[in-house]
Design a protein around this motif. Structure first.
Motif, PDB file in Angstrom:
ATOM      1  N   GLY A 155       0.809  -1.211   0.000  1.00  0.00           N
ATOM      2  CA  GLY A 155       0.000   0.000   0.000  1.00  0.00           C
ATOM      3  C   GLY A 155       0.842   1.260   0.000  1.00  0.00           C
ATOM      4  O   GLY A 155       2.072   1.224  -0.087  1.00  0.00           O
ATOM      5  N   GLY A 156       0.187   2.406   0.091  1.00  0.00           N
ATOM      6  CA  GLY A 156       0.860   3.690   0.095  1.00  0.00           C
ATOM      7  C   GLY A 156      -0.149   4.814   0.220  1.00  0.00           C
ATOM      8  O   GLY A 156      -1.367   4.571   0.241  1.00  0.00           O
ATOM      9  N   ILE A 157       0.340   6.032   0.318  1.00  0.00           N
ATOM     10  CA  ILE A 157      -0.533   7.205   0.426  1.00  0.00           C
ATOM     11  C   ILE A 157      -0.694   7.818  -0.960  1.00  0.00           C
ATOM     12  O   ILE A 157       0.293   8.104  -1.642  1.00  0.00           O
ATOM     13  CB  ILE A 157       0.045   8.230   1.413  1.00  0.00           C
ATOM     14  CG1 ILE A 157       0.136   7.613   2.814  1.00  0.00           C
ATOM     15  CG2 ILE A 157      -0.817   9.489   1.451  1.00  0.00           C
ATOM     16  CD1 ILE A 157       0.777   8.514   3.845  1.00  0.00           C
ATOM     17  N   TYR A 158      -1.952   8.002  -1.360  1.00  0.00           N
ATOM     18  CA  TYR A 158      -2.262   8.461  -2.713  1.00  0.00           C
ATOM     19  C   TYR A 158      -3.276   9.601  -2.677  1.00  0.00           C
ATOM     20  O   TYR A 158      -4.104   9.687  -1.761  1.00  0.00           O
ATOM     21  CB  TYR A 158      -2.851   7.321  -3.541  1.00  0.00           C
ATOM     22  CG  TYR A 158      -1.843   6.274  -3.959  1.00  0.00           C
ATOM     23  CD1 TYR A 158      -1.314   6.264  -5.242  1.00  0.00           C
ATOM     24  CD2 TYR A 158      -1.423   5.291  -3.063  1.00  0.00           C
ATOM     25  CE1 TYR A 158      -0.387   5.312  -5.625  1.00  0.00           C
ATOM     26  CE2 TYR A 158      -0.491   4.339  -3.441  1.00  0.00           C
ATOM     27  CZ  TYR A 158       0.020   4.350  -4.728  1.00  0.00           C
ATOM     28  OH  TYR A 158       0.943   3.403  -5.107  1.00  0.00           O
ATOM     29  N   LYS A 169      -5.560   9.648   0.798  1.00  0.00           N
ATOM     30  CA  LYS A 169      -5.822   8.508   1.679  1.00  0.00           C
ATOM     31  C   LYS A 169      -4.737   7.458   1.501  1.00  0.00           C
ATOM     32  O   LYS A 169      -3.979   7.466   0.531  1.00  0.00           O
ATOM     33  CB  LYS A 169      -7.179   7.872   1.342  1.00  0.00           C
ATOM     34  CG  LYS A 169      -8.392   8.756   1.626  1.00  0.00           C
ATOM     35  CD  LYS A 169      -8.583   9.015   3.102  1.00  0.00           C
ATOM     36  CE  LYS A 169      -9.782   9.900   3.369  1.00  0.00           C
ATOM     37  NZ  LYS A 169      -9.892  10.261   4.792  1.00  0.00           N
ATOM     38  N   ARG A 170      -4.722   6.517   2.415  1.00  0.00           N
ATOM     39  CA  ARG A 170      -3.847   5.359   2.295  1.00  0.00           C
ATOM     40  C   ARG A 170      -4.614   4.264   1.554  1.00  0.00           C
ATOM     41  O   ARG A 170      -5.722   3.903   1.958  1.00  0.00           O
ATOM     42  CB  ARG A 170      -3.398   4.880   3.676  1.00  0.00           C
ATOM     43  CG  ARG A 170      -2.220   3.919   3.639  1.00  0.00           C
ATOM     44  CD  ARG A 170      -1.763   3.579   5.052  1.00  0.00           C
ATOM     45  NE  ARG A 170      -1.209   4.738   5.757  1.00  0.00           N
ATOM     46  CZ  ARG A 170       0.039   5.141   5.642  1.00  0.00           C
ATOM     47  NH1 ARG A 170       0.875   4.495   4.838  1.00  0.00           N
ATOM     48  NH2 ARG A 170       0.471   6.192   6.327  1.00  0.00           N
ATOM     49  N   MET A 196     -13.634   5.568  -8.591  1.00  0.00           N
ATOM     50  CA  MET A 196     -12.532   6.301  -7.986  1.00  0.00           C
ATOM     51  C   MET A 196     -11.323   6.320  -8.919  1.00  0.00           C
ATOM     52  O   MET A 196     -10.924   5.282  -9.447  1.00  0.00           O
ATOM     53  CB  MET A 196     -12.130   5.676  -6.649  1.00  0.00           C
ATOM     54  CG  MET A 196     -11.101   6.498  -5.871  1.00  0.00           C
ATOM     55  SD  MET A 196     -10.558   5.710  -4.329  1.00  0.00           S
ATOM     56  CE  MET A 196      -9.364   4.519  -4.990  1.00  0.00           C
ATOM     57  N   GLU A 197     -10.735   7.488  -9.107  1.00  0.00           N
ATOM     58  CA  GLU A 197      -9.558   7.645  -9.965  1.00  0.00           C
ATOM     59  C   GLU A 197      -8.341   7.935  -9.098  1.00  0.00           C
ATOM     60  O   GLU A 197      -8.350   8.855  -8.278  1.00  0.00           O
ATOM     61  CB  GLU A 197      -9.768   8.785 -10.961  1.00  0.00           C
ATOM     62  CG  GLU A 197      -8.558   9.054 -11.837  1.00  0.00           C
ATOM     63  CD  GLU A 197      -8.705  10.317 -12.664  1.00  0.00           C
ATOM     64  OE1 GLU A 197      -7.773  10.650 -13.412  1.00  0.00           O
ATOM     65  OE2 GLU A 197      -9.758  10.995 -12.544  1.00  0.00           O
ATOM     66  N   VAL A 198      -7.292   7.145  -9.269  1.00  0.00           N
ATOM     67  CA  VAL A 198      -6.045   7.371  -8.544  1.00  0.00           C
ATOM     68  C   VAL A 198      -5.219   8.396  -9.316  1.00  0.00           C
ATOM     69  O   VAL A 198      -4.860   8.181 -10.472  1.00  0.00           O
ATOM     70  CB  VAL A 198      -5.255   6.062  -8.373  1.00  0.00           C
ATOM     71  CG1 VAL A 198      -3.951   6.331  -7.618  1.00  0.00           C
ATOM     72  CG2 VAL A 198      -6.085   5.018  -7.634  1.00  0.00           C
ATOM     73  N   ILE A 199      -4.930   9.527  -8.672  1.00  0.00           N
ATOM     74  CA  ILE A 199      -4.189  10.613  -9.320  1.00  0.00           C
ATOM     75  C   ILE A 199      -2.681  10.380  -9.240  1.00  0.00           C
ATOM     76  O   ILE A 199      -1.953  10.605 -10.204  1.00  0.00           O
ATOM     77  CB  ILE A 199      -4.535  11.968  -8.687  1.00  0.00           C
ATOM     78  CG1 ILE A 199      -6.048  12.229  -8.778  1.00  0.00           C
ATOM     79  CG2 ILE A 199      -3.753  13.097  -9.333  1.00  0.00           C
ATOM     80  CD1 ILE A 199      -6.582  12.277 -10.188  1.00  0.00           C
ATOM     81  N   GLY A 200      -2.187   9.916  -8.094  1.00  0.00           N
ATOM     82  CA  GLY A 200      -0.759   9.677  -7.944  1.00  0.00           C
ATOM     83  C   GLY A 200      -0.384   9.419  -6.499  1.00  0.00           C
ATOM     84  O   GLY A 200      -1.172   9.642  -5.582  1.00  0.00           O
ATOM     85  N   ARG A 201       0.849   8.943  -6.309  1.00  0.00           N
ATOM     86  CA  ARG A 201       1.332   8.591  -4.968  1.00  0.00           C
ATOM     87  C   ARG A 201       2.062   9.779  -4.345  1.00  0.00           C
ATOM     88  O   ARG A 201       2.837  10.464  -5.005  1.00  0.00           O
ATOM     89  CB  ARG A 201       2.277   7.391  -5.049  1.00  0.00           C
ATOM     90  CG  ARG A 201       2.794   6.905  -3.687  1.00  0.00           C
ATOM     91  CD  ARG A 201       3.576   5.609  -3.838  1.00  0.00           C
ATOM     92  NE  ARG A 201       4.781   5.802  -4.629  1.00  0.00           N
ATOM     93  CZ  ARG A 201       5.962   6.131  -4.125  1.00  0.00           C
ATOM     94  NH1 ARG A 201       6.097   6.323  -2.807  1.00  0.00           N
ATOM     95  NH2 ARG A 201       7.010   6.265  -4.910  1.00  0.00           N
TER      96      ARG A 201
END
Length: 210
Positions: A155-158, A169-170, A196-201
Motif C-alpha cells: 500500500g501507500g498514500i495516494y 488517503k492510504r 474512484m480515480e487514482v491521481i498519484g502517490r
C-alpha cells in the motif's frame, strides 16, 4: 567557511524546514546518526562533496553555506516542480479548484532520480483536513508522483478523485479491490468504488512551521 559555522548552519536549516538530522542523514544514504554526529561532535570533520551537494539542493541553499569552496563549480540546472491550484482534503472530499500551475519549487534532478521519480510526473498539491493525522497535517504540501497509480501489496498514500473532489488517503489492495483508510482512527475505512480515480502517490511532504 569555518566548519563550526557549517555545523551551526546545517542545524538551523534543518530546524527551519522541520526536518530532523536523522531524516537528512537517510536522504543522503547515511545512517541515522551521521549528521547528528557531524553537528554535535564534528565527525566527520567536513561534509563529503556529494552529501553537501544533495543537502544544499534539498534545503535550497548555496553549497558554500555547507562548506563548499567559493570557487566550487555550480551544482547544475535545477528542475521546477509545479504547484497545482487544487486542494486535496484528508476528510470527506475537496473541490478541485483548477489545474493551473503555480510557482512551485526548484529541486536538483539528481535527488529525484534517487527517489525514482521523473520530473515531468511530479506536482505539488496542498492537503486540507485532519483524517490523515499525524502523518499529514492541514496545510502540508504533498509532492505527488502522477506516474504511480498502482498501489503495491504493502500500500501507500495516494491522492485520489472521488465524486466530491480530491482526497488523500492510504490505499491497500484487498480482495481484488482497494481498501481506502485514514491514519486518524476517528475516520472509518471504506472500499473504493469503481469510479474512484487514482491521481498519484505522495512521495514527499513539506510543512511550514508556525
Amino acid at each position: 567557511m569555518d566548519q563550526a559555522e557549517v555545523r551551526a548552519a546545517l542545524a538551523a536549516l534543518a530546524l527551519a524546514r522541520g526536518e530532523s538530522l536523522a531524516a537528512l542523514s537517510r536522504l543522503i544514504g547515511r545512517n541515522a546518526a551521521y549528521l547528528q554526529q557531524f553537528v554535535t561532535r564534528g565527525s566527520p570533520r567536513a561534509l563529503h562533496e556529494q552529501d553537501r551537494r544533495v543537502l544544499a539542493a534539498y534545503l535550497g541553499v548555496a553549497e558554500a553555506v555547507l562548506g563548499a569552496p567559493i570557487s566550487a563549480p555550480a551544482t547544475g540546472a535545477l528542475v521546477r516542480v509545479p504547484r497545482i491550484d487544487a486542494v486535496a482534503l484528508t476528510g470527506p472530499g475537496g473541490l478541485l479548484e483548477g489545474d493551473r500551475a503555480l510557482a512551485g519549487e526548484a529541486i536538483d534532478p539528481a535527488l529525484l532520480r534517487q527517489w525514482g521519480v521523473e520530473p515531468a510526473s511530479l506536482s505539488i498539491i496542498t492537503a486540507r483536513g485532519e483524517s490523515m493525522l499525524p502523518t499529514i497535517a492541514d496545510g502540508d504540501d504533498m509532492w505527488v508522483d502522477r506516474a504511480d497509480v498502482q498501489p503495491s501489496a504493502r500500500g501507500g498514500i495516494y491522492v485520489v478523485r472521488l465524486a466530491a473532489g480530491l482526497v488523500v488517503k492510504r490505499l491497500v489492495p484487498r480482495g481484488g479491490g482497494l481498501l481506502v483508510t485514514s491514519d486518524n482512527p476517528d475516520f472509518p475505512p471504506f472500499v473504493a468504488d469503481p469510479e474512484m480515480e487514482v491521481i498519484g502517490r505522495v512521495v514527499r511532504l513539506t510543512r511550514l512551521l508556525r
